[in-house]
Enzyme design. Structure first.
Site, PDB file in Angstrom:
ATOM      1  N   CYS A  31       0.831  -1.209   0.000  1.00 31.57           N
ATOM      2  CA  CYS A  31       0.000   0.000   0.000  1.00 31.57           C
ATOM      3  C   CYS A  31       0.870   1.266   0.000  1.00 31.57           C
ATOM      4  O   CYS A  31       1.548   1.556   0.984  1.00 31.57           O
ATOM      5  CB  CYS A  31      -0.902  -0.056   1.230  1.00 31.57           C
ATOM      6  SG  CYS A  31      -1.707   1.483   1.672  1.00 31.57           S
ATOM      7  N   CYS A  34       0.055   3.844   2.696  1.00 25.48           N
ATOM      8  CA  CYS A  34       0.493   3.336   4.006  1.00 25.48           C
ATOM      9  C   CYS A  34       1.965   3.676   4.244  1.00 25.48           C
ATOM     10  O   CYS A  34       2.363   4.021   5.356  1.00 25.48           O
ATOM     11  CB  CYS A  34       0.315   1.826   4.096  1.00 25.48           C
ATOM     12  SG  CYS A  34      -1.394   1.279   3.911  1.00 25.48           S
TER      13      CYS A  34
END
Length: 102
Positions: A31, A34
């Protein structure tokens, strides 16, 4: 304080029964957003000894992610006294994350 890796095995001890507020970061290695939030979370953990900071890898802990109804990541959840106090989804500034803890 360092960032804890939260799993279903240590969730009750580290999060649910914590006397301190807990900031949980639901993330995954693939991600991009993230990865943008991660250094901010690490910084908050180092600078704030009055809170506990944990990361939950949604690929490894899908059951916990499901318990928190995590649909998108990064999802940040603040837990106080064993209950969800605040939640936010997506990349947040350090200032916004700290506001979640209030």
């Amino acid at each position: 304080m360092s960032v804890l890796t939260i799993t279903k095995n240590n969730f009750d001890a580290e999060v649910k029964n914590s006397s301190q507020p807990v900031l949980l970061d639901f993330w995954a290695s693939w991600c991009g957003p993230c990865k943008m939030v991660s250094p901010i979370i690490d910084e908050i953990a180092k600078e704030n000894s009055d809170i506990k900071v944990g990361k939950v890898n949604v690929d490894e802990e899908s059951e916990l992610a499901g318990d928190f109804k995590v649909m998108s990541i990064p999802t940040l959840v603040v837990i106080k006294d064993g209950k969800v106090h605040n939640t936010t989804v997506g990349v947040q500034s350090k200032q916004n994350i700290l506001k979640l803890l209030d």
